[in-house]
Design an enzyme around this catalytic site. Structure first.
Site, mmCIF file in Angstrom:
data_model
loop_
_atom_site.group_PDB
_atom_site.id
_atom_site.type_symbol
_atom_site.label_atom_id
_atom_site.label_comp_id
_atom_site.label_asym_id
_atom_site.label_seq_id
_atom_site.Cartn_x
_atom_site.Cartn_y
_atom_site.Cartn_z
ATOM 1 C CB SER A 226 1.853 13.489 -21.723
ATOM 2 O OG SER A 226 1.990 13.198 -23.093
ATOM 3 C CG HIS B 87 -16.113 -8.912 -7.012
ATOM 4 N ND1 HIS B 87 -15.529 -10.133 -7.244
ATOM 5 C CD2 HIS B 87 -16.868 -9.042 -5.886
ATOM 6 C CE1 HIS B 87 -15.938 -10.983 -6.295
ATOM 7 N NE2 HIS B 87 -16.731 -10.346 -5.457
ATOM 8 C CE LYS C 41 -2.535 11.148 -19.530
ATOM 9 N NZ LYS C 41 -2.107 10.035 -20.350
ATOM 10 C CD GLU D 9 1.272 5.284 -13.970
ATOM 11 O OE1 GLU D 9 1.299 4.626 -15.012
ATOM 12 O OE2 GLU D 9 1.227 6.519 -13.954
#
Ligand code: ARG
Length: 456
Positions: A277, A156, A283, A290
């Site tokens: 970024s 979880h 970043k 992803e």
């Protein structure tokens, strides 16, 4: 412009129809497999004396020339090339004249396309299998190098119990092995020669399909001509196995994405596998991972499309099936690219032992305390209640387990004695997980050695 069916038609085909029905943009990818199939087919025609040796040699020389043109990027497609089969045949006739017109004897594009697809699959599945093994090897290397790293296992997405990072990595090796075995199974069923069944019913010409299977390296021969041109289950099965594999890759990617966050900090991704970024200078984003996650989503959609394509189609061949390649190629290519890049990332990833140690909560030892009580004769349900109360007490008093005095422990259960302190360590926790398949270093070491032998 000339069409293959010009003998039958009086009207010129509408230009929109030509564009709409063309599959060239997609099946171009099959060019070299198509040539390989045609060379094999020609050899068979010669062996069976359906065409002369002289004509056969001329056709094969022409096909080899086309292969060179394709490899050198010199091959020119024309507007009348409906698909890769017609493009190559058209060029062959340009090169060899009338002789080239003998190639399409005892075959149809209906069996030709299945042949091309199967030849393509033989290559692509082998590449995928070898990349899976490479990924497994990288994971094993990492498991070996970081063998004793302890981190919290999650359920979880909450810290559950201490686990060896090596055990975690081997869990993916295990999943990947199942992916491999599924693909190997699919390969066996796929490795069947379809060529020679022609449009759908076989041919009256004296072909030798056994010989052709040998020439093209197939392990078996399809046994029913209708089934051969009508079925795409071999493609769906192989693609499905890749989608299942992609789902596993996406979960590994997700774990690394999460662990790469400031909040977790369990891994450091090399800069060369990250992107920045356009606005936020600080970043360093895990875009590659992803995208693997994203591609697994589109692959899931494409396999659904591929299955829908076949549902309710009347036997045997239907043009709907032409759409299979657009979907299947994307699935196989995304699988290849994802695997390839993940091998590289896994090789360079750095696991942070210090951060894992810092972030793991002592409460992950609660189950060990409950099992300690079981060993002292307390029924598990009761020990679960006692431990729950201890956790609650610690939270209220803002204390960790190791900050409790013996008196405090005994207040919860008189059976607790001095030896409780021995189990309050993460190392001891994993050491004790000796049940088959558990995370004790003893077991994990054995597993690691087993995998090293398997994947050598
Ligand atoms: N391009 C077709 C396909 O991909 C193969 C050719 C069969 N075409 C036909 N009209 N019978 O399925």
């Amino acid at each position: 412009m000339k069409y293959m069916w010009e003998g039958r038609f009086k009207e010129k085909t509408e230009e929109d129809v030509i564009n709409f029905t063309s599959s060239l943009a997609i099946d171009k990818k099959l060019a070299l497999y198509d040539i390989k199939g045609s060379i094999g087919h020609t050899k068979m025609l010669v062996k069976c004396r359906i065409i002369s040796k002289k004509d056969g040699d001329k056709v094969i020389a022409g096909l080899k020339k086309i292969k060179t043109e394709i490899l050198e990027g010199k091959f020119k497609f024309t507007q009348s090339d409906e698909d890769i089969h017609t493009a190559i045949e058209r060029r062959l006739i340009e090169i060899t004249g009338k002789t080239g017109e003998r190639l399409h004897t005892a075959r149809s594009r209906n069996d030709q396309i299945v042949l091309d697809e199967r030849l393509y699959l033989k290559d692509v599945l082998k590449q995928i299998l070898s990349l899976i093994s490479n990924l497994q090897k990288k994971m094993i290397e990492k498991a070996e190098a970081n063998f004793h790293f302890i981190m919290p296992a999650y359920t979880h997405l909450q810290q559950s119990q201490p686990v060896l990072l090596s055990h975690y990595l081997l869990s993916y090796v295990e999943m990947l092995e199942r992916d491999k075995s599924r693909i190997q199974e699919a390969y066996k069923r796929m490795d069947i020669l379809p060529a020679g069944v022609c449009a759908c019913c076989g041919t009256s010409l004296p072909v030798d399909r056994e010989y052709l299977a040998k020439v093209l390296g197939f392990s078996g021969i399809s046994r029913n001509s209708l089934d051969t041109v009508a079925s795409r289950d071999f493609l769906i099965e192989s693609a499905f196995d890749c989608v299942l594999l992609m789902l596993n890759l996406s979960r590994f990617s997700e774990d690394i994405i999460l662990w790469n966050t400031y909040e977790f900090g369990f891994v450091e991704l090399p800069e060369k596998f990250c992107t920045g970024s356009s606005i936020m200078p600080q970043k360093k984003n895990p875009d590659v991972l992803e995208l693997i996650r994203g591609k697994s989503a589109s692959a899931t959609g494409m396999i659904a499309g591929l299955m829908a394509l076949m549902k309710g189609l009347p036997l045997s061949y239907n043009r709907d099936m032409q759409e299979d390649k657009r979907l299947a190629f994307n699935i196989f290519e995304d699988t290849l690219y994802s695997l390839d890049i993940l091998v590289k990332i896994t090789e360079d990833i750095r696991f942070r032992k210090d951060v894992m140690k810092e972030k793991i909560s002592q409460f992950t030892l609660a189950t060990d305390i409950a099992e300690y009580l079981v060993k002292k004769g307390v029924p598990f349900r009761e020990s679960h209640r006692i431990c729950g109360a201890i956790v609650r007490y610690c939270l209220e008093k803002n204390k960790s387990f190791s900050e409790l005095s013996l008196k405090e422990w005994k207040d919860f259960c008189p059976k607790i004695s001095e030896d409780i302190k021995y189990i309050l360590s993460f190392e001891e926790s994993v050491r004790q997980k000796k049940s088959y398949g558990g995370t004790s270093p003893e077991i994990v070491r054995k597993e690691l050695n087993r995998w090293k032998k398997i994947l050598k």
